[in-house]
Design an enzyme around this catalytic site. Sequence first.
Site, PDB file in Angstrom:
ATOM      1  CB  CYS A  52      -0.790   0.471   1.255  1.00  0.00           C
ATOM      2  SG  CYS A  52      -1.835   2.226   1.505  1.00  0.00           S
ATOM      3  CG  ASP A  59      -2.465  -3.240  -0.550  1.00  0.00           C
ATOM      4  OD1 ASP A  59      -2.993  -4.018   0.469  1.00  0.00           O
ATOM      5  OD2 ASP A  59      -1.944  -2.659  -1.176  1.00  0.00           O
TER       6      ASP A  59
END
Length: 154
Positions: A52, A59
């Site tokens: 992120c 992620d």
Amino acid sequence: MANTDVSGLTQLGSHVDLPTSPEEAKLERVPHTHEGERYVVRFTSPEFTSLCPLTGQPDFAHLMIDYVPRKWLVESKSLKLFLGSFRNHGAFHEDCSVMIGKRIADLLDPEWLRIGAYWYPRGGIPIDVFWATGPEPEGIWIPEQGVPPYRGRG
């Protein structure tokens, strides 16, 4: 049976450290020995990781990359290293997904390419990103990507 010319490859058969960024990663290609034959090539990366850009938290996504080659095929080790280079790259889901599709399309100039990026939830919302170079070509079997939508505990 035609032999694939691998003389220009720099990574296959050699130790190569994981690139530190997608920009540093070198995608390589090999000649398509069945030029004129229309078929789909699929790469699946069920454990894709990026960061992120705001929090630095990881992620995760399940990527499906399908393409119909013209003159070139992507060399799979270079693709693996390119995808791995996102582990320390901070970008939103949409940016990562489209960047990957465009980079491969620019390298190969395929008849058609699509990427389905099925991102795992962050903040309770999964974000799936789909990008293609154009409409699906006619007269060729293009299988469904087969990644079910996220159901949680549903």
